[in-house]
Write a protein that holds these residues in place. Sequence first.
Motif, PDB file in Angstrom:
ATOM      1  N   PRO A 184      41.474  12.491  59.021  1.00 17.84           N
ATOM      2  CA  PRO A 184      40.750  12.375  58.095  1.00 17.84           C
ATOM      3  C   PRO A 184      41.747  12.387  56.649  1.00 17.84           C
ATOM      4  N   PHE A 185      41.279  11.612  55.759  1.00 17.86           N
ATOM      5  CA  PHE A 185      42.016  11.556  54.382  1.00 17.86           C
ATOM      6  C   PHE A 185      40.849  11.715  53.340  1.00 17.86           C
ATOM      7  N   ILE A 186      41.262  12.372  52.185  1.00 15.74           N
ATOM      8  CA  ILE A 186      40.465  12.176  51.014  1.00 15.74           C
ATOM      9  C   ILE A 186      41.572  11.774  49.924  1.00 15.74           C
ATOM     10  N   GLY A 191      47.881  20.068  57.913  1.00 15.20           N
ATOM     11  CA  GLY A 191      48.223  19.018  57.998  1.00 15.20           C
ATOM     12  C   GLY A 191      47.170  18.098  58.762  1.00 15.20           C
ATOM     13  N   ARG A 192      46.082  18.937  59.096  1.00 15.04           N
ATOM     14  CA  ARG A 192      45.138  18.038  59.957  1.00 15.04           C
ATOM     15  C   ARG A 192      44.067  17.131  58.982  1.00 15.04           C
ATOM     16  N   LEU A 193      44.274  17.389  57.634  1.00 16.94           N
ATOM     17  CA  LEU A 193      43.516  16.361  56.607  1.00 16.94           C
ATOM     18  C   LEU A 193      44.687  16.033  55.448  1.00 16.94           C
ATOM     19  N   GLY A 194      44.690  14.900  55.415  1.00 20.70           N
ATOM     20  CA  GLY A 194      45.612  14.180  54.431  1.00 20.70           C
ATOM     21  C   GLY A 194      44.949  13.871  53.006  1.00 20.70           C
ATOM     22  N   THR A 195      45.831  13.829  51.957  1.00 18.56           N
ATOM     23  CA  THR A 195      45.431  13.506  50.702  1.00 18.56           C
ATOM     24  C   THR A 195      46.116  12.439  50.156  1.00 18.56           C
ATOM     25  N   GLU A 196      45.427  11.523  49.585  1.00 17.42           N
ATOM     26  CA  GLU A 196      46.171  10.277  48.845  1.00 17.42           C
ATOM     27  C   GLU A 196      45.693  10.196  47.291  1.00 17.42           C
ATOM     28  N   PHE A 197      46.891   9.997  46.569  1.00 12.91           N
ATOM     29  CA  PHE A 197      46.823   9.615  45.254  1.00 12.91           C
ATOM     30  C   PHE A 197      46.833   8.533  45.039  1.00 12.91           C
ATOM     31  N   LEU A 255      34.707   5.472  40.470  1.00  6.55           N
ATOM     32  CA  LEU A 255      34.690   6.296  41.778  1.00  6.55           C
ATOM     33  C   LEU A 255      36.017   7.189  41.294  1.00  6.55           C
ATOM     34  N   MET A 256      35.992   8.536  41.742  1.00  4.77           N
ATOM     35  CA  MET A 256      37.149   9.332  41.466  1.00  4.77           C
ATOM     36  C   MET A 256      37.783   9.789  42.924  1.00  4.77           C
ATOM     37  N   MET A 257      36.770   9.967  43.725  1.00  3.25           N
ATOM     38  CA  MET A 257      37.186  10.486  45.068  1.00  3.25           C
ATOM     39  C   MET A 257      36.489   9.433  46.516  1.00  3.25           C
ATOM     40  N   SER A 258      37.096   9.401  47.383  1.00  2.00           N
ATOM     41  CA  SER A 258      36.572   8.791  48.577  1.00  2.00           C
ATOM     42  C   SER A 258      37.061   9.218  49.862  1.00  2.00           C
ATOM     43  N   SER A 259      36.534   9.085  51.049  1.00  2.00           N
ATOM     44  CA  SER A 259      37.187   9.588  52.285  1.00  2.00           C
ATOM     45  C   SER A 259      37.145   8.447  53.361  1.00  2.00           C
ATOM     46  N   TYR A 260      38.023   8.799  54.184  1.00  2.00           N
ATOM     47  CA  TYR A 260      38.521   7.866  55.305  1.00  2.00           C
ATOM     48  C   TYR A 260      39.431   8.399  56.316  1.00  2.00           C
ATOM     49  N   TYR A 261      39.543   7.628  57.583  1.00  6.08           N
ATOM     50  CA  TYR A 261      40.443   7.939  58.639  1.00  6.08           C
ATOM     51  C   TYR A 261      41.441   6.960  58.716  1.00  6.08           C
ATOM     52  N   GLU A 262      42.668   7.641  58.934  1.00  7.35           N
ATOM     53  CA  GLU A 262      43.855   6.494  59.252  1.00  7.35           C
ATOM     54  C   GLU A 262      44.647   7.226  60.572  1.00  7.35           C
ATOM     55  N   ASN A 263      44.777   6.417  61.368  1.00  4.99           N
ATOM     56  CA  ASN A 263      45.456   6.891  62.531  1.00  4.99           C
ATOM     57  C   ASN A 263      44.847   8.303  63.149  1.00  4.99           C
ATOM     58  N   GLY A 264      43.777   8.216  63.133  1.00  6.83           N
ATOM     59  CA  GLY A 264      42.846   9.192  63.811  1.00  6.83           C
ATOM     60  C   GLY A 264      42.912  10.877  62.615  1.00  6.83           C
TER      61      GLY A 264
END
Length: 219
Positions: free
Chosen positions: A98-100, A69-75, A87-96
């Motif tokens: 990390p998300f892919i 649960g320390r890394l989130g994934t968003e579809f 673009l197929m993937m990107s990465s970012y942070y939300e509320n501390g």
Amino acid sequence: MIKLCFALVFLVVQLHGQFVPNYTFSKQEALDLVNQLFKACNPDIPENAYMPTFLREKLRWVYREKLTGRLGTEFVYDVKHEFGAVLMMSSYYENGTPFIRIIADRLIMLVRVEQGVKTGFNRTQKNYFALSLAHEATHLERPISSFREKGSRAEFIREELRVYRKMDVVVTELMKEGEPIDSDYAEMHKVLMKCGKSIACPAFTEHYSQNPGNTLLPK
């Protein structure tokens, strides 16, 4: 946290300069494909022993952090191409955290339309998915502060060059093993070959800047 669109999506998309009208796919089809690829790219299953060390290390980080649960994934269903047409993937942070982000409709188009695989996926697509996950994991090596700051165009390109160079070592190893590589990574390999060990890479800057689907690049 996973965000899903439960509607049926009808697309008119541009692929390599040609329009493909009325291709239809469901949320479940996209989700199934993503889950199949996630399962297939697990770096710890015996059949993936062919993957280079760096690739397996990055994938292992993704799978471990996702499981805890320390890394989130968003579809995302990016039917308006807000993230660009390619673009197929990107990465970012939300509320501390990390998300892919995985652009689900782009993935479906890559597999079902551009490469004509009607069910499942092939080895090229598996390698592409694995490389793309590792690409985003490499971006997430940076401190969270670097994601909060809106960098310049030059800084954005410099970061992409850093990551593509690391991934190109993997691509080179896979090609030596006779593994199939998607045209995007194969083309980038040719571009990076022009630069050698030079810190700056004008060929990369030109190639990356001219990508018509790249809407994340600062003006």
